[in-house]
Scaffold this motif. Structure first.
Motif, PDB file in Angstrom:
ATOM      1  N   LYS A   1       0.860  -1.182   0.000  1.00 59.67           N
ATOM      2  CA  LYS A   1       0.000   0.000   0.000  1.00 59.67           C
ATOM      3  C   LYS A   1       0.902   1.241   0.000  1.00 59.67           C
ATOM      4  O   LYS A   1       1.851   1.309   0.770  1.00 59.67           O
ATOM      5  CB  LYS A   1      -0.876  -0.020   1.246  1.00 59.67           C
ATOM      6  CG  LYS A   1      -1.886   1.099   1.337  1.00 59.67           C
ATOM      7  CD  LYS A   1      -2.694   0.933   2.604  1.00 59.67           C
ATOM      8  CE  LYS A   1      -3.695   2.062   2.761  1.00 59.67           C
ATOM      9  NZ  LYS A   1      -4.453   1.941   4.022  1.00 59.67           N
ATOM     10  N   PRO A   2       0.638   2.214  -0.890  1.00 61.25           N
ATOM     11  CA  PRO A   2       1.532   3.383  -0.946  1.00 61.25           C
ATOM     12  C   PRO A   2       1.484   4.216   0.332  1.00 61.25           C
ATOM     13  O   PRO A   2       0.437   4.344   0.962  1.00 61.25           O
ATOM     14  CB  PRO A   2       0.987   4.188  -2.130  1.00 61.25           C
ATOM     15  CG  PRO A   2      -0.435   3.750  -2.268  1.00 61.25           C
ATOM     16  CD  PRO A   2      -0.467   2.318  -1.842  1.00 61.25           C
ATOM     17  N   VAL A   3       2.645   4.735   0.699  1.00 58.00           N
ATOM     18  CA  VAL A   3       2.715   5.663   1.833  1.00 58.00           C
ATOM     19  C   VAL A   3       2.384   7.053   1.294  1.00 58.00           C
ATOM     20  O   VAL A   3       2.997   7.521   0.341  1.00 58.00           O
ATOM     21  CB  VAL A   3       4.122   5.666   2.460  1.00 58.00           C
ATOM     22  CG1 VAL A   3       4.213   6.737   3.540  1.00 58.00           C
ATOM     23  CG2 VAL A   3       4.455   4.298   3.031  1.00 58.00           C
ATOM     24  N   ASN A   4       1.397   7.694   1.881  1.00 54.63           N
ATOM     25  CA  ASN A   4       1.008   9.022   1.428  1.00 54.63           C
ATOM     26  C   ASN A   4       1.761  10.117   2.167  1.00 54.63           C
ATOM     27  O   ASN A   4       2.334   9.888   3.233  1.00 54.63           O
ATOM     28  CB  ASN A   4      -0.495   9.223   1.605  1.00 54.63           C
ATOM     29  CG  ASN A   4      -1.273   8.614   0.454  1.00 54.63           C
ATOM     30  OD1 ASN A   4      -0.711   7.999  -0.449  1.00 54.63           O
ATOM     31  ND2 ASN A   4      -2.582   8.777   0.483  1.00 54.63           N
ATOM     32  N   LEU A   5       1.738  11.284   1.581  1.00 49.73           N
ATOM     33  CA  LEU A   5       2.415  12.443   2.152  1.00 49.73           C
ATOM     34  C   LEU A   5       1.380  13.492   2.524  1.00 49.73           C
ATOM     35  O   LEU A   5       0.375  13.663   1.829  1.00 49.73           O
ATOM     36  CB  LEU A   5       3.391  13.035   1.134  1.00 49.73           C
ATOM     37  CG  LEU A   5       4.446  12.072   0.600  1.00 49.73           C
ATOM     38  CD1 LEU A   5       5.096  12.633  -0.652  1.00 49.73           C
ATOM     39  CD2 LEU A   5       5.495  11.782   1.662  1.00 49.73           C
ATOM     40  N   THR A   6       1.626  14.185   3.610  1.00 52.24           N
ATOM     41  CA  THR A   6       0.731  15.269   4.033  1.00 52.24           C
ATOM     42  C   THR A   6       1.563  16.466   4.479  1.00 52.24           C
ATOM     43  O   THR A   6       2.725  16.314   4.905  1.00 52.24           O
ATOM     44  CB  THR A   6      -0.201  14.798   5.169  1.00 52.24           C
ATOM     45  OG1 THR A   6      -1.167  15.814   5.447  1.00 52.24           O
ATOM     46  CG2 THR A   6       0.562  14.508   6.446  1.00 52.24           C
ATOM     47  N   PHE A   7       1.000  17.633   4.355  1.00 51.26           N
ATOM     48  CA  PHE A   7       1.687  18.871   4.704  1.00 51.26           C
ATOM     49  C   PHE A   7       1.785  19.028   6.213  1.00 51.26           C
ATOM     50  O   PHE A   7       0.870  18.657   6.951  1.00 51.26           O
ATOM     51  CB  PHE A   7       0.920  20.050   4.095  1.00 51.26           C
ATOM     52  CG  PHE A   7       1.489  21.399   4.415  1.00 51.26           C
ATOM     53  CD1 PHE A   7       2.785  21.742   4.062  1.00 51.26           C
ATOM     54  CD2 PHE A   7       0.716  22.356   5.074  1.00 51.26           C
ATOM     55  CE1 PHE A   7       3.308  22.996   4.346  1.00 51.26           C
ATOM     56  CE2 PHE A   7       1.223  23.612   5.365  1.00 51.26           C
ATOM     57  CZ  PHE A   7       2.523  23.922   5.003  1.00 51.26           C
ATOM     58  N   ASN A   8       2.894  19.593   6.685  1.00 53.13           N
ATOM     59  CA  ASN A   8       3.091  19.860   8.110  1.00 53.13           C
ATOM     60  C   ASN A   8       2.964  21.366   8.370  1.00 53.13           C
ATOM     61  O   ASN A   8       3.937  22.109   8.215  1.00 53.13           O
ATOM     62  CB  ASN A   8       4.470  19.372   8.553  1.00 53.13           C
ATOM     63  CG  ASN A   8       4.776  19.750   9.997  1.00 53.13           C
ATOM     64  OD1 ASN A   8       3.856  20.044  10.780  1.00 53.13           O
ATOM     65  ND2 ASN A   8       6.045  19.745  10.364  1.00 53.13           N
ATOM     66  N   PRO A   9       1.780  21.827   8.759  1.00 51.01           N
ATOM     67  CA  PRO A   9       1.590  23.273   8.942  1.00 51.01           C
ATOM     68  C   PRO A   9       2.356  23.843  10.129  1.00 51.01           C
ATOM     69  O   PRO A   9       2.494  25.063  10.255  1.00 51.01           O
ATOM     70  CB  PRO A   9       0.077  23.404   9.157  1.00 51.01           C
ATOM     71  CG  PRO A   9      -0.347  22.091   9.707  1.00 51.01           C
ATOM     72  CD  PRO A   9       0.552  21.077   9.071  1.00 51.01           C
ATOM     73  N   GLU A  10       2.860  22.967  11.000  1.00 56.96           N
ATOM     74  CA  GLU A  10       3.592  23.445  12.180  1.00 56.96           C
ATOM     75  C   GLU A  10       5.104  23.356  11.992  1.00 56.96           C
ATOM     76  O   GLU A  10       5.858  23.408  12.959  1.00 56.96           O
ATOM     77  CB  GLU A  10       3.142  22.671  13.416  1.00 56.96           C
ATOM     78  CG  GLU A  10       1.675  22.941  13.743  1.00 56.96           C
ATOM     79  CD  GLU A  10       1.212  22.243  15.009  1.00 56.96           C
ATOM     80  OE1 GLU A  10       1.965  21.389  15.513  1.00 56.96           O
ATOM     81  OE2 GLU A  10       0.105  22.547  15.472  1.00 56.96           O
ATOM     82  N   LYS A  11       5.513  23.220  10.739  1.00 57.01           N
ATOM     83  CA  LYS A  11       6.944  23.278  10.434  1.00 57.01           C
ATOM     84  C   LYS A  11       7.501  24.636  10.882  1.00 57.01           C
ATOM     85  O   LYS A  11       8.626  24.743  11.369  1.00 57.01           O
ATOM     86  CB  LYS A  11       7.141  23.065   8.938  1.00 57.01           C
ATOM     87  CG  LYS A  11       8.284  23.807   8.283  1.00 57.01           C
ATOM     88  CD  LYS A  11       9.632  23.219   8.639  1.00 57.01           C
ATOM     89  CE  LYS A  11      10.755  23.986   7.916  1.00 57.01           C
ATOM     90  NZ  LYS A  11      12.079  23.616   8.386  1.00 57.01           N
ATOM     91  N   ALA A  12       6.696  25.682  10.701  1.00 55.52           N
ATOM     92  CA  ALA A  12       7.112  27.031  11.100  1.00 55.52           C
ATOM     93  C   ALA A  12       5.872  27.864  11.387  1.00 55.52           C
ATOM     94  O   ALA A  12       4.745  27.461  11.095  1.00 55.52           O
ATOM     95  CB  ALA A  12       7.953  27.675  10.000  1.00 55.52           C
ATOM     96  N   PHE A  13       6.112  29.042  11.941  1.00 52.89           N
ATOM     97  CA  PHE A  13       5.009  29.941  12.319  1.00 52.89           C
ATOM     98  C   PHE A  13       5.323  31.354  11.840  1.00 52.89           C
ATOM     99  O   PHE A  13       6.469  31.666  11.473  1.00 52.89           O
ATOM    100  CB  PHE A  13       4.818  29.936  13.839  1.00 52.89           C
ATOM    101  CG  PHE A  13       4.420  28.598  14.385  1.00 52.89           C
ATOM    102  CD1 PHE A  13       3.090  28.300  14.619  1.00 52.89           C
ATOM    103  CD2 PHE A  13       5.385  27.622  14.660  1.00 52.89           C
ATOM    104  CE1 PHE A  13       2.712  27.061  15.115  1.00 52.89           C
ATOM    105  CE2 PHE A  13       5.015  26.377  15.159  1.00 52.89           C
ATOM    106  CZ  PHE A  13       3.681  26.098  15.389  1.00 52.89           C
TER     107      PHE A  13
END
Length: 387
Positions: free
Chosen positions: A71-83
């Motif tokens: 099953k493919p591993v999906n990617l998601t955005f990390n909004p808390e990478k920076a502020f």
């Protein structure tokens, strides 16, 4: 030169991949490659960099599916990478907030402007930001930068406020003052310009590239977006709708409510409505109280507000005839009474314009300026986030 080109292409593709992940919410490497017409090895290399730097995260186990295979591993955005820090300088209050990369306001503060204007204004801003950083348990390394909105004509290149009557600022070096308290990149602009950016990014203007935002409060100002870009004018003063003259006869008696304010502001802003009704009633009345009396069909309130609405609608009609926007957004204190004034205003606008134009109140509350200021930062700065 070739290395420079390769570096540029790499950054462009990183931005494209990150934008794709943000828009999709969850997507596999293979689907990114297909969607962006990039090779799988290129996507894999760039995704690995974005993962290491914390811009994106992997979700899903990658376990075998019922049809066999992994099953493919999906990617998601990390909004808390920076502020980011957003500041909205208002004549009444200064609003401050720290948002994540999605524009979510994670911490918010406001305080009265006039109490601190002539002494410790910028130190108070720093104190509030330090408290919010502590609340969120983040340090300065997590902050990308600062966006700020000013209620007046602002040179975005020099960081100098040419004129802001509500703050009594003339040729005021606001960016320099902010640099004394923040060691981050800082972008500033007129407050209605940042509001139109915020509406385009996260508000009722989302998905539309030709917008007019009109703020009706102490004064009247507007921000103009043409083909997805702010229209600032040659002297950064485009959108000064408050200076429109909408009644030639009454213009002979024109006296600004405050020094530096224009004709339309003198008869249709929240402060002018309150002031004119106060004179007629012989007691102090706020704009909100004036609209309450208007709903009760108080004769003087109806007289004052109908005149103000007629001129405001004429000003908007002139505006939309020139710019042909997809949407007109009303903000500021008076926009809270939009349900009361909508029918009359739209009727006048439709009468004097070549087409039918949609007019909507802002969906934002007190955090609107903070979101707009952050939108300004993302629009102007060279980060991987594109809005």
């Amino acid at each position: 030169m070739q290395r420079g080109n390769a570096s540029y292409i790499k950054k462009v593709n990183q931005k494209r991949i990150l934008t794709c992940v943000r828009e999709e919410g969850s997507i596999s490497r293979a689907n990114i490659a297909k969607k962006l017409s990039l090779s799988k090895p290129t996507v894999s290399t760039l995704v690995d960099t974005l993962l290491v730097e914390g811009w994106i995260r992997e979700i899903g186990s990658g376990e075998a599916s019922i049809n066999g295979g992994r099953k493919p591993v999906n990617l998601t955005f990390n909004p808390e990478k920076a502020f980011m820090i957003g500041i909205d300088f208002g004549g009444t209050n200064v609003a401050l907030g720290i948002t994540d990369l999605n524009g979510h306001v994670c911490a918010y503060r406001d305080f009265p402007t006039q109490e601190h204007l002539n002494n410790d204004l910028f130190n108070v801003i720093k104190q509030h930001v330090d408290i919010m950083k502590k609340e969120l348990n983040i340090d300065s390394q997590k902050i990308l930068g600062v966006g700020a909105g000013i209620p007046g004509i602002t040179n975005i290149e020099t960081g100098i406020v040419k004129e802001a009557p509500a703050l009594k600022w003339n040729s005021f070096p606001v960016r320099e003052k902010l640099k004394e308290i923040f060691d981050f990149p800082i972008y500033i602009d007129n407050d209605v310009n940042i509001n139109v950016l915020g509406e385009h990014w996260k508000g009722v203007g989302r998905g539309k590239n030709n917008l007019i935002y009109i703020a009706i409060g102490t004064g009247i100002g507007s921000g103009i977006m043409v083909n997805g870009r702010l229209f600032r004018g040659s002297n950064y003063s485009a959108g000064e709708i408050g200076y429109l003259v909408t009644d030639r006869v009454y213009a002979d008696q024109y006296h600004p409510v405050y020094e530096g304010y224009g004709f339309l502001e003198s008869i249709a802003s929240g402060s002018s409505i309150g002031n004119r009704l106060s004179e007629l009633l012989g007691k102090k009345v706020t704009a909100k109280e004036a609209f309450d009396l208007y709903q009760q069909l108080n004769r003087q309130a109806v007289e004052v507000i109908d005149f103000a609405l007629e001129n405001l609608a004429l000003g908007i009609a002139n505006y939309v005839s020139l710019f042909d926007p997809e949407l007109v957004i009303l903000g500021g204190g008076v926009s809270g009474s939009y349900s009361i004034i909508r029918e009359q205003m739209v009727k006048i606008i439709d009468r004097y314009t070549p087409g039918t134009y949609e007019v909507l109140p802002t969906a934002f509350g007190k955090e609107s300026g903070v979101v707009g200021a952050v939108a300004l930062f993302l629009k102007e700065s060279d980060t991987l986030i594109e809005i």
